[in-house]
Design a protein around this motif. Structure first.
Motif, short mmCIF file in Angstrom:
data_model
loop_
_atom_site.label_atom_id
_atom_site.label_comp_id
_atom_site.label_asym_id
_atom_site.label_seq_id
_atom_site.Cartn_x
_atom_site.Cartn_y
_atom_site.Cartn_z
N LEU A 39 0.79 -1.23 0.00
CA LEU A 39 0.00 0.00 0.00
C LEU A 39 0.82 1.28 0.00
O LEU A 39 0.31 2.34 -0.37
CB LEU A 39 -0.92 0.02 1.23
CG LEU A 39 -1.84 -1.18 1.43
CD1 LEU A 39 -2.56 -1.07 2.78
CD2 LEU A 39 -2.86 -1.27 0.31
N ASN A 90 -0.06 -1.11 6.66
CA ASN A 90 -0.65 -2.27 5.98
C ASN A 90 -1.50 -3.09 6.93
O ASN A 90 -2.59 -3.57 6.56
CB ASN A 90 0.45 -3.15 5.38
CG ASN A 90 1.00 -2.61 4.07
OD1 ASN A 90 0.57 -2.99 3.00
ND2 ASN A 90 1.98 -1.71 4.15
N GLU A 92 -3.06 -2.00 9.59
CA GLU A 92 -4.27 -1.24 9.91
C GLU A 92 -5.32 -1.41 8.81
O GLU A 92 -6.51 -1.50 9.08
CB GLU A 92 -3.93 0.25 10.08
CG GLU A 92 -3.29 0.59 11.40
CD GLU A 92 -4.25 0.39 12.56
OE1 GLU A 92 -5.41 0.83 12.48
OE2 GLU A 92 -3.82 -0.23 13.55
N TYR A 93 -4.86 -1.46 7.56
CA TYR A 93 -5.80 -1.68 6.47
C TYR A 93 -6.41 -3.08 6.55
O TYR A 93 -7.61 -3.26 6.33
CB TYR A 93 -5.10 -1.50 5.12
CG TYR A 93 -6.00 -1.83 3.95
CD1 TYR A 93 -7.13 -1.07 3.68
CD2 TYR A 93 -5.72 -2.92 3.12
CE1 TYR A 93 -7.97 -1.37 2.62
CE2 TYR A 93 -6.55 -3.23 2.05
CZ TYR A 93 -7.68 -2.45 1.81
OH TYR A 93 -8.51 -2.76 0.77
N LYS A 97 -10.35 -3.90 6.83
CA LYS A 97 -11.10 -4.77 5.91
C LYS A 97 -11.81 -5.89 6.64
O LYS A 97 -12.89 -6.34 6.22
CB LYS A 97 -10.15 -5.36 4.87
CG LYS A 97 -9.74 -4.40 3.78
CD LYS A 97 -10.94 -3.98 2.92
CE LYS A 97 -11.42 -5.11 2.04
NZ LYS A 97 -12.53 -4.69 1.14
N PRO A 106 -9.63 0.98 -1.66
CA PRO A 106 -8.38 0.50 -1.05
C PRO A 106 -7.59 1.65 -0.44
O PRO A 106 -7.62 2.77 -0.94
CB PRO A 106 -7.62 -0.12 -2.23
CG PRO A 106 -8.11 0.66 -3.41
CD PRO A 106 -9.56 0.98 -3.13
N TRP A 107 -6.90 1.38 0.62
CA TRP A 107 -6.02 2.39 1.21
C TRP A 107 -4.77 2.54 0.35
O TRP A 107 -4.35 1.60 -0.34
CB TRP A 107 -5.60 1.98 2.61
CG TRP A 107 -6.67 2.11 3.65
CD1 TRP A 107 -8.02 2.23 3.45
CD2 TRP A 107 -6.46 2.12 5.05
NE1 TRP A 107 -8.68 2.31 4.64
CE2 TRP A 107 -7.75 2.25 5.66
CE3 TRP A 107 -5.35 2.03 5.88
CZ2 TRP A 107 -7.92 2.30 7.04
CZ3 TRP A 107 -5.51 2.06 7.26
CH2 TRP A 107 -6.79 2.21 7.82
N GLU A 108 -4.19 3.71 0.41
CA GLU A 108 -2.91 3.94 -0.26
C GLU A 108 -2.17 5.09 0.42
O GLU A 108 -2.78 5.97 1.03
CB GLU A 108 -3.11 4.25 -1.74
CG GLU A 108 -3.90 5.52 -2.02
CD GLU A 108 -3.98 5.84 -3.50
OE1 GLU A 108 -2.96 5.68 -4.21
OE2 GLU A 108 -5.07 6.26 -3.95
N THR A 133 -7.43 6.70 3.17
CA THR A 133 -7.80 5.61 4.07
C THR A 133 -9.29 5.32 4.00
O THR A 133 -9.94 5.05 5.01
CB THR A 133 -7.39 5.95 5.52
OG1 THR A 133 -7.96 7.22 5.89
CG2 THR A 133 -5.89 6.02 5.66
N GLY A 134 -9.82 5.42 2.77
CA GLY A 134 -11.19 5.02 2.55
C GLY A 134 -12.22 6.12 2.62
O GLY A 134 -13.42 5.85 2.56
#
Length: 238
Positions: A39, A90, A92-93, A97, A106-108, A133-134
């Protein structure tokens, strides 16, 4: 004769040591990631040269990266390295999910750094971070880091100016000129304040207000340039 040779040896040693200590700071771009990273894209400057100076500069850059990737307070976890902060982002994502499997955004995270200006007195670096973060849109933040070139110490804005109040008045003039035909877009256009980010480039000083700092998201970033010729009596450096 032996005494003279001994003295010369000491002088040569001192000169050699001084030259080593005064090795100028250079920068190279480095890309950092981890084996589990999907990410985060990270391209930042890394100082090389004088060990103590470069170490101080690189520490400040790393701390900014770690802070930028620290989302949701990370449940009290405090990463100590950039690599740990990448893995934590990563993780946390993945946790997000698990709790919100229907989320399709998706987070980036992308963080890039550039050396804007470097002299014998000051080094100015720009760090641009974009995180999504969404939410409805990502969050773009630009941060300026100014360093004392001789020590690597991170400088506060107040450290840059001989007369901070005089510079504030000068900056206010430029700010008012910049927003003259769009004052209605700003939160409090008549209540001037300096931005958190003040940096140098080859042409002078940059005042940068990030989104939401003085205007709504739709107005974007406000950037103001003040040329060198208007600054020479205001600066502690250069």
């Amino acid at each position: 004769m032996r005494f003279k040779i001994f003295v010369y040896a000491i002088i040569i040693s001192l000169v050699s040591q001084t030259c080593k200590e005064e090795k100028p700071i250079e920068f190279k771009e480095v890309t950092k990631t981890t084996n589990s990273n999907n990410l985060v894209e990270l391209n930042i400057p890394e100082a090389i040269g004088n060990e103590s100076v470069s170490k101080a500069i690189n520490h400040s850059i790393s701390q900014l990266v770690i802070s930028s990737l620290n989302v949701n307070d990370t449940n009290g976890i405090e990463p100590k390295t950039v690599e740990e902060s990448i893995d934590l982002f990563n993780n946390e994502y993945a946790f997000f999910k698990t709790n919100f499997p229907d989320s399709v955004v998706p987070w980036e995270a992308q963080i890039d750094g550039d050396v804007m200006y470097q002299s014998a007195d000051v080094i100015s670096i720009s760090m641009t971070s974009y995180l999504n973060t969404g939410g409805a849109h990502g969050n773009l933040i630009i941060s300026f880091l100014n360093f004392n070139s001789q020590t690597g110490k991170l400088l506060k804005n107040e450290d840059l100016f001989e007369d901070y109040l005089a510079f504030t008045e000068l900056a206010k003039t430029y700010f008012n000129e910049e927003i003259a035909d769009k004052k209605d877009l700003y939160f409090e256009p008549d209540n001037f304040k300096l931005p958190e980010n003040i940096g140098f480039d080859e042409e002078g000083i940059i005042l940068l207000y990030n989104t939401y700092e003085v205007a709504p998201y739709s107005s974007g970033i406000t950037e103001i340039h003040i040329p060198w010729e208007d600054l020479q009596t205001s600066l502690n450096f250069l």
